[in-house]
Write a protein that holds these residues in place. Structure first.
Motif, mmCIF file in Angstrom:
data_model
loop_
_atom_site.group_PDB
_atom_site.id
_atom_site.type_symbol
_atom_site.label_atom_id
_atom_site.label_comp_id
_atom_site.label_asym_id
_atom_site.label_seq_id
_atom_site.Cartn_x
_atom_site.Cartn_y
_atom_site.Cartn_z
ATOM 1 N N SER A 21 0.836 4.196 -10.756
ATOM 2 C CA SER A 21 -0.390 3.694 -10.126
ATOM 3 C C SER A 21 -0.902 2.441 -10.821
ATOM 4 O O SER A 21 -1.370 1.502 -10.164
ATOM 5 C CB SER A 21 -1.480 4.775 -10.141
ATOM 6 O OG SER A 21 -1.096 5.874 -9.354
ATOM 7 N N THR A 22 -0.806 2.411 -12.145
ATOM 8 C CA THR A 22 -1.254 1.245 -12.904
ATOM 9 C C THR A 22 -0.424 0.018 -12.562
ATOM 10 O O THR A 22 -0.961 -1.087 -12.395
ATOM 11 C CB THR A 22 -1.163 1.524 -14.417
ATOM 12 O OG1 THR A 22 -1.933 2.689 -14.728
ATOM 13 C CG2 THR A 22 -1.681 0.342 -15.225
ATOM 14 N N ASP A 23 0.885 0.196 -12.435
ATOM 15 C CA ASP A 23 1.768 -0.932 -12.106
ATOM 16 C C ASP A 23 1.516 -1.439 -10.686
ATOM 17 O O ASP A 23 1.584 -2.645 -10.426
ATOM 18 C CB ASP A 23 3.233 -0.514 -12.270
ATOM 19 C CG ASP A 23 3.586 -0.215 -13.716
ATOM 20 O OD1 ASP A 23 2.925 -0.784 -14.607
ATOM 21 O OD2 ASP A 23 4.502 0.581 -13.964
ATOM 22 N N VAL A 24 1.224 -0.522 -9.763
ATOM 23 C CA VAL A 24 0.920 -0.923 -8.387
ATOM 24 C C VAL A 24 -0.357 -1.755 -8.358
ATOM 25 O O VAL A 24 -0.436 -2.774 -7.662
ATOM 26 C CB VAL A 24 0.783 0.318 -7.475
ATOM 27 C CG1 VAL A 24 0.215 -0.085 -6.119
ATOM 28 C CG2 VAL A 24 2.130 0.990 -7.284
ATOM 29 N N SER A 58 7.640 -11.690 -8.098
ATOM 30 C CA SER A 58 8.150 -11.395 -9.439
ATOM 31 C C SER A 58 7.662 -10.022 -9.899
ATOM 32 O O SER A 58 8.435 -9.204 -10.412
ATOM 33 C CB SER A 58 7.693 -12.476 -10.424
ATOM 34 O OG SER A 58 8.095 -12.152 -11.744
ATOM 35 N N GLU A 59 6.363 -9.765 -9.713
ATOM 36 C CA GLU A 59 5.805 -8.459 -10.058
ATOM 37 C C GLU A 59 6.423 -7.363 -9.181
ATOM 38 O O GLU A 59 6.703 -6.257 -9.649
ATOM 39 C CB GLU A 59 4.286 -8.466 -9.873
ATOM 40 C CG GLU A 59 3.530 -9.408 -10.791
ATOM 41 C CD GLU A 59 3.414 -8.861 -12.207
ATOM 42 O OE1 GLU A 59 3.791 -7.694 -12.432
ATOM 43 O OE2 GLU A 59 2.951 -9.598 -13.088
ATOM 44 N N SER A 60 6.633 -7.677 -7.910
ATOM 45 C CA SER A 60 7.194 -6.699 -6.975
ATOM 46 C C SER A 60 8.631 -6.342 -7.342
ATOM 47 O O SER A 60 9.055 -5.189 -7.165
ATOM 48 C CB SER A 60 7.138 -7.241 -5.544
ATOM 49 O OG SER A 60 5.802 -7.449 -5.139
ATOM 50 N N ASP A 98 0.850 -1.189 0.000
ATOM 51 C CA ASP A 98 0.000 0.000 0.000
ATOM 52 C C ASP A 98 0.890 1.245 0.000
ATOM 53 O O ASP A 98 1.045 1.921 1.030
ATOM 54 C CB ASP A 98 -0.913 -0.011 1.228
ATOM 55 C CG ASP A 98 -1.920 1.119 1.190
ATOM 56 O OD1 ASP A 98 -2.228 1.589 0.090
ATOM 57 O OD2 ASP A 98 -2.383 1.537 2.265
ATOM 58 N N PRO A 99 1.482 1.572 -1.151
ATOM 59 C CA PRO A 99 2.442 2.685 -1.202
ATOM 60 C C PRO A 99 1.769 4.045 -1.123
ATOM 61 O O PRO A 99 0.552 4.168 -1.293
ATOM 62 C CB PRO A 99 3.107 2.491 -2.573
ATOM 63 C CG PRO A 99 2.035 1.857 -3.412
ATOM 64 C CD PRO A 99 1.291 0.943 -2.470
ATOM 65 N N ILE A 100 2.575 5.066 -0.885
ATOM 66 C CA ILE A 100 2.098 6.452 -0.893
ATOM 67 C C ILE A 100 1.799 6.840 -2.335
ATOM 68 O O ILE A 100 2.609 6.635 -3.231
ATOM 69 C CB ILE A 100 3.156 7.396 -0.301
ATOM 70 C CG1 ILE A 100 3.459 7.020 1.156
ATOM 71 C CG2 ILE A 100 2.695 8.852 -0.395
ATOM 72 C CD1 ILE A 100 4.646 7.756 1.733
ATOM 73 N N ILE A 122 10.979 1.814 -9.024
ATOM 74 C CA ILE A 122 11.205 2.759 -7.925
ATOM 75 C C ILE A 122 12.642 3.264 -7.946
ATOM 76 O O ILE A 122 12.902 4.467 -7.792
ATOM 77 C CB ILE A 122 10.898 2.111 -6.558
ATOM 78 C CG1 ILE A 122 9.409 1.787 -6.438
ATOM 79 C CG2 ILE A 122 11.313 3.039 -5.418
ATOM 80 C CD1 ILE A 122 9.037 1.103 -5.141
ATOM 81 N N LEU A 123 13.585 2.347 -8.140
ATOM 82 C CA LEU A 123 14.997 2.744 -8.183
ATOM 83 C C LEU A 123 15.263 3.702 -9.338
ATOM 84 O O LEU A 123 16.026 4.672 -9.193
ATOM 85 C CB LEU A 123 15.885 1.500 -8.309
ATOM 86 C CG LEU A 123 15.898 0.562 -7.098
ATOM 87 C CD1 LEU A 123 16.709 -0.691 -7.408
ATOM 88 C CD2 LEU A 123 16.459 1.269 -5.868
ATOM 89 N N GLU A 124 14.635 3.452 -10.482
ATOM 90 C CA GLU A 124 14.795 4.346 -11.635
ATOM 91 C C GLU A 124 14.182 5.713 -11.344
ATOM 92 O O GLU A 124 14.761 6.754 -11.681
ATOM 93 C CB GLU A 124 14.151 3.725 -12.874
ATOM 94 C CG GLU A 124 14.463 4.474 -14.156
ATOM 95 C CD GLU A 124 13.962 3.758 -15.394
ATOM 96 O OE1 GLU A 124 14.269 4.243 -16.501
ATOM 97 O OE2 GLU A 124 13.265 2.737 -15.265
#
Length: 266
Positions: free
Chosen positions: A147-150, A244-246, A119-121, A253-255
């Motif tokens: 948001s779509t990827d989350v 795998s998705e995570s 549940d990210p910000i 996120i790193l990018e």
């Protein structure tokens, strides 16, 4: 200053020097136009400067948010790795019952009771229009699709949550194992040093001894239950898919963080 220019105009008209007056008038108009252009340029520069200040504030906030998102994601990935490890060990016990230990089996079944969701910000940059404050186009694209990827990760998580609520927990209850599994999980959570994945405050967790249920099945009965074995197998499959998705989400996120840091310097 205006009085000075007015005196010059009157002198030229009085002296009947119309051509000089015309040149003077044109020069005066040019000065006014140049003054207006300079004022507009200064105004644009001020607006640009304010925009860049607002962008830097937004970038710093986003960097803090995505560092938090990364920490939470890493915590979820680590928990799922524990679930996968426990599930694989349980399948080994199902395949080789003679090597199984009852306490180990119950402990690992307790691990499988854990459910974690990401549940990210979410700053909702697109809906608020703040995304247009960011100049880096690549960063804007990544933030827009975030948001779509989350949601894609959360959809797979929902499959596992539903399986837990509607399949795994009913199996444990029907089979008489829920009390033993709850006891194992409760003891484990009490011993975990970092409870941020499960609890906000350790002090609110009161110790309790569930004791042993007289209805609890024996080890052989547990390892001969095909429904429970199927749930253990499903735990490996679904948690591997989620991780795998995570992992893909983690790279994004790193990018994003790299681009945020680079944009902060400009």
């Amino acid at each position: 200053m205006l009085r000075f220019f007015r005196q010059i105009r009157q002198r030229l008209l009085t002296d009947n020097k119309f051509s000089k007056y015309l040149l003077y008038a044109i020069g005066e108009i040019l000065l006014v136009v140049i003054g207006i252009l300079i004022a507009l340029q200064i105004d644009n520069w001020n607006e640009e400067r304010k925009g860049r200040i607002e962008e830097q504030i937004l970038l710093r906030q986003l960097k803090e948010d995505y560092i938090t998102n990364l920490e939470q994601l890493d915590s979820k990935i680590a928990t799922r790795k524990l679930l996968i490890k426990s599930s694989k060990e349980l399948l080994t016990y199902y395949d080789n019952p003679d090597s199984a230990n009852r306490d180990s089996v119950i402990s690992r079944l307790g691990n499988l009771s854990l459910t974690v969701t990401y549940d990210p910000i979410d700053n909702d940059l697109v809906a608020s229009g703040k995304i247009n404050m960011i100049r880096n186009e690549k960063l804007k694209r990544l933030l827009t699709k975030w948001s779509t990827d989350v949601i894609q990760v959360q959809e797979v998580e929902a499959i596992y949550l539903n399986a837990h609520h509607y399949i795994y927990f009913p199996i444990l209850s029907k089979f008489g194992l829920k009390r033993a599994v709850d006891k194992a999980l409760y003891e484990k959570v009490n011993k975990v040093e970092d409870l941020s994945t499960f609890l906000l405050n350790r002090d609110e967790l009161m110790p309790y001894d569930f004791k042993k249920s007289r209805l609890e099945p024996g080890l052989q009965a547990i390892l001969n239950n095909p429904e429970l074995e199927g749930m253990v197998s499903n735990s490996i499959l679904i948690n591997e898919l989620i991780n795998s998705e995570s992992s893909t989400l983690r790279k994004q996120i790193l990018e994003i963080l790299d681009l945020l840091r680079a944009s902060e310097l400009n």
